[in-house]
Design an enzyme around this catalytic site. Structure first.
Site, PDB file in Angstrom:
ATOM      1  N   HIS A 119      34.393  38.007 -26.180  1.00  0.00           N
ATOM      2  CA  HIS A 119      33.557  38.091 -27.330  1.00  0.00           C
ATOM      3  C   HIS A 119      32.596  39.408 -27.185  1.00  0.00           C
ATOM      4  CE1 HIS A 119      29.645  37.426 -29.030  1.00  0.00           C
ATOM      5  NE2 HIS A 119      30.007  36.818 -30.052  1.00  0.00           N
ATOM      6  N   ASN A 120      32.089  39.403 -26.078  1.00  0.00           N
ATOM      7  CA  ASN A 120      31.122  40.435 -25.978  1.00  0.00           C
ATOM      8  C   ASN A 120      31.930  42.087 -26.005  1.00  0.00           C
ATOM      9  OD1 ASN A 120      28.981  38.436 -25.999  1.00  0.00           O
ATOM     10  ND2 ASN A 120      27.915  40.010 -24.336  1.00  0.00           N
TER      11      ASN A 120
ATOM     12  N   LYS B 248      33.240  34.091 -23.901  1.00  0.00           N
ATOM     13  CA  LYS B 248      32.057  34.622 -24.314  1.00  0.00           C
ATOM     14  C   LYS B 248      32.168  36.112 -23.830  1.00  0.00           C
ATOM     15  CE  LYS B 248      27.468  35.222 -25.458  1.00  0.00           C
ATOM     16  NZ  LYS B 248      27.087  36.404 -24.548  1.00  0.00           N
TER      17      LYS B 248
ATOM     18  N   SER C 281      26.012  32.809 -28.068  1.00  0.00           N
ATOM     19  CA  SER C 281      25.675  34.010 -28.983  1.00  0.00           C
ATOM     20  C   SER C 281      24.620  33.811 -29.945  1.00  0.00           C
ATOM     21  CB  SER C 281      27.250  34.479 -29.257  1.00  0.00           C
ATOM     22  OG  SER C 281      26.885  35.525 -30.121  1.00  0.00           O
TER      23      SER C 281
ATOM     24  N   GLU D  41      32.452  42.746 -29.317  1.00  0.00           N
ATOM     25  CA  GLU D  41      31.160  43.169 -29.855  1.00  0.00           C
ATOM     26  C   GLU D  41      31.154  44.828 -29.524  1.00  0.00           C
ATOM     27  OE1 GLU D  41      27.841  40.642 -28.808  1.00  0.00           O
ATOM     28  OE2 GLU D  41      26.979  42.641 -28.110  1.00  0.00           O
TER      29      GLU D  41
END
Lengths: 345, 345, 345, 345
Positions: D192-193, D189, D121, D196
């Site tokens: 994480h996205n 990840k 990221s 987001e």
């Protein structure tokens, strides 16, 4: 009239056998537990002692309907396939994932066997109302089974003709439909159940609002964190939910079979005290949302309904604790304790 | 330097007085409980014995900051207004509904008094970090108070300059802003908090997924209603949530102050065992969604976050019971009992 | 048989007059445009030239039903109230906000007038099917009007008796119900419409998934931002939506009147090419979510349905542009252009 | 210092090479287009002419970082694997699905090769800010690569120490973390996205509400279908969105890097006129929701954010048309045309 083998004599399977026998079909039946076999044998079915026995008692090409838990279908096929002969047909009438249908059809095809997937809706009422059948498979095989489907299905008389409809001889009006190739039946059934999740949640949320329409009568705390209720005078209604559900069954836009069931449930007990509120989900709702994501089709309503079910079983707990922990961090807020037992819930 | 009166010496009010005194302002303070007055007096503030006393000790035009629960502001103004004189200013720095600001400003204006609404963000960390101030009111009155706002606000050094920004002398870069006429400050603060709900829920949901990434290790029932987990091999991770929150604080797209707090909370206890998961809401989230509906602006994320909080407190219970009751009606499904206490939750 | 005055002879009002006349009631009618009056006069109603004329032609205590846009009710009452006499009854059968009912009832009560709010469901089909009536007001006044309600309502024969129901002589089974005091009728109608939003969205989302079940046949870009479709082989179905809607009408769990309408709409044109997809909302859905928020009752499904409508009209545009702008900022991503016109949409 | 091979010299790959060279590492680089190789060679990298060339120029055990589109990784591995020797390491730093990592690691392991998945990221700002690295793989292999990770990561100085944190020598504080076995890096990840997506949508929705805070100034139709705006006096604000975004960057609860970017985007153009509002999604958001469904973890916020993106690209169109069609059926409602171009959108 046809002969059909039925494996799996639970609530659904047994009632389907009964409806088929009422329609004049010969039913050869097998079940893990023998009591259900005996019961149906007493009602006119041909009971069998084993899968081998069931196969032996059927004439070729055999049509064998599986009505077993989705998780067991593959194991059942492993046992069954070696016993079958070229041209035989296996029908999965349970709640299989449509992707499994595609795989299984390809596997069985290598042995010259045919696979038909049938999404079956109707529940415990199906014996009387008939079953709505969503069918996937090879056209000629599906056509061969039409007498079976026609008997299981409700028939055209159970709903008025759709205005503007000009198809004739279409089976959809009878309550069964060949939706497409392998998996299409369970795909359509999957989406059917996804819709069902949304419908159920819409009724449940609305009823919950009606249930709390008296909230203005109850005192509310006011402290630094809780603002007082702005308009308690607008929430003074004691509404009779069983009567409202009954009311909507006639003439309203929200009339439906699920509303009929809601009215029945509320007629039994308006407080629904026998339920704890842990709402199960059996796969199709999840798969519907998965499909919508893979297709890139937005399903905010159906997914919200699915997630309400997850949360009803406590699966949001850690997320909620984390939010309380964040509030503690930035505002020094301690969690508020649960209010004393509330009668209005 | 200015003189300011502060009424309400809770955590927020007391710290704001301290920050103002550090900035050289004279603070005249009053509180319902005398201990807080004494404490701040020891630290240099002018303690007062009553509202009358506070008024008497201030020079005209007075600027009086209320830092009291939103539910008490109107009662406070009823007491305070008769004591004030034309030209005096009342500032509401709490969490009032912006519609109340509009009404109050009009009422006070009839007496020649001025009203300023200030949405204040910063929480318990504000003494050190400064407070982000969203201000509504008359331009000249707000301008008059600028020295106070400048001291309370964090100052421009607390974040790097925004690339491409060409405004000079704009107070937003100091951390305070005159947003518009009466109510504009609390309107902007309201939406700020609505956003906060969404942000918190996004982190919480994501962390919950990470928490359950080991679910493939646990046995799952398979029965007619529950399909077996398709891919247990993909859910075998034992993830270290405190370390992941820490990790994301540097260089990631999701870095934020709320993430800093999440890392702090998880550093204390990764299981968050001290929290029950009943997430409070204090009004602004509700008002944000109300505003979005009146404006016709879709807010699926913020409203979902709000409703997660409602549900966390049991307010979906009746709706859930009704869904279980419907399932019982159409499928004869009994509710599944809660699983034995799960360590992974 | 009773005499009833009807003001507002649009589609709904005119049909209600017809149903009332079929039931033997005397209808005294008035409308802004004279053509509708003439039409109903030809069918047997008493046409009138003005509000004064309508009042003069009615016997006391008068019962006057307003079937006008919600936005006009207050103006109409301002004209009407001075002409009425103590004991007269005004019925608002439109889509008023229930809070307005509470206010109006109090205002009219001061003049000795009675107010009854009636939420009316049934749409253009009501003349034939009957109208589902949700009623709020004083018990004796509502009782007095029962012959009117009984004629407008569908009657008990239009749905089978709910199993387990043991109430006798309850009007809910006829399709009308006195729900509670002033406003209760429109409150229940409001929630009815909120549920309707959820139901409609659930069907629409599900049908959209079925519509895109062929998406695996279409090529997909793969670049740094778009991952290729993982399983195109699972999305190869060309489903016949009109037939599926027809199918579900019989025996399925999702059978409903809205599904009947869906089938009718799809029978006309499976592509729905005559519609642009801007879905209107007329207030009740918004009010339902507002009520749920004030009550603290979670409504993720109904609110998602409401917000889908907002977004269908472009009201998410700025939010979407901002998200594209953020992506540009952190990833340097340019917005992807719209794909060439897609047949499958 | 280490030697590292980099394949894929797009925006991300090139900047990572630069940061690694700044940290003293030797970078051997290859790209499909030669220009990017030449550019980095000019800056000190070892350019290569082919995969074979790249392999030849590296010392064993080689560490080769792939920074190519997820859709191309498998093809690249097919080319690369035969060229590599036992003990060599391949790192996938792109946006692969974590399930592909698990499969690839198993495949490469059979050849004695090691696979490491790294969720990266940081976007275009990473060269300067450093990259947040989420790592999955074998412990000793990951440890071997630590010097590379430490250089790419932001370092501990980029955020203040978390209060209450007592771990020492933990790499998370440097901005990189070995999350677990193969796939764990991309799993973290992915989530994480997903987070987001939720964060971005929360800001976007809030800003949209602020943008429409002047809606009370605009005339509204009132007809049978649209209720008039109840409280236009409460929506009279003309808010300065760029200044509000700037304001919140200091001291507020919603301060974040995404807010920094929002402020930068709005500083360029408050109307965001350069964007059409079609919001792309690149896979991780979808996978996050898929994972949540398979885990049974509710994600109403993240999924709502995902579905907003789908809808922004027109994928709700058919569902919306169907809802308009239903309204036409039951209420005879024609769709309302789009309002004339609105300046306030």
């Amino acid at each position: 009239m046809m002969q059909i083998g039925m494996i799996g004599l639970g609530r659904m399977g047994s009632n389907m056998v009964r409806r088929l026998m009422q329609g004049g079909h010969e039913c050869v039946v097998y079940n893990r537990h023998v009591a259900a076999i005996q019961q149906l044998q007493d009602e006119g079915a041909v009971g069998t002692a084993s899968l081998q026995d069931l196969i032996a008692r059927m004439t070729k090409p055999r049509a064998i309907w599986l009505m077993v838990p989705a998780a067991i279908v593959d194991a059942m096929l492993t046992q069954l396939a070696p016993l079958l002969e070229e041209g035989d047909i296996v029908i999965d009438g349970g709640n299989s994932y449509y992707r499994d249908d595609i795989r299984r059809a390809a596997e069985l095809q290598q042995k010259g066997l045919h696979y038909v997937d049938v999404g079956t809706s109707g529940g415990v009422a199906g014996l009387e109302r008939g079953y709505c059948l969503m069918i996937g498979g090879e056209p000629d095989i599906v056509k061969h089974l039409n007498p079976i489907f026609a008997t299981l299905a409700p028939g055209s008389g159970t709903a008025p003709r759709t205005p503007g409809r000009n198809k004739v001889d279409a089976t959809a009006e009878q309550g069964y439909l060949h939706c497409g190739p392998h998996g299409a039946g369970h795909f359509v059934k999957m989406v059917h159940n996804g819709i069902e999740y949304g419908l159920m949640a819409a009724y449940a949320e609305g009823m919950n609002i009606l249930r709390h329409a008296n909230i203005g009568k109850h005192a509310h705390d006011s402290d630094a964190e809780t603002s007082p209720m702005d308009n308690p005078e607008f929430y003074q209604y004691e509404l009779d939910l069983p009567e409202i559900a009954e009311l909507w069954r006639r003439g309203s836009v929200v009339a439906s079979w699920l509303l009929d069931l809601t009215a029945a449930a509320l007629a039994e007990d308006a407080d629904l005290a026998g339920f704890s509120g842990r709402v199960s989900d059996s796969g199709e709702g999840r798969w519907t949302v998965l499909a919508s994501i893979e297709e890139g089709v937005p399903t905010p309503v159906i997914s919200a309904a699915l997630f309400e079910r997850f949360a009803s079983r406590g699966d949001a707990d850690y997320a909620n604790r984390l939010q309380s922990a964040m509030r503690k961090q930035f505002g020094g807020h301690d969690e508020k304790k649960s209010a004393a037992v509330s009668n209005q819930n």
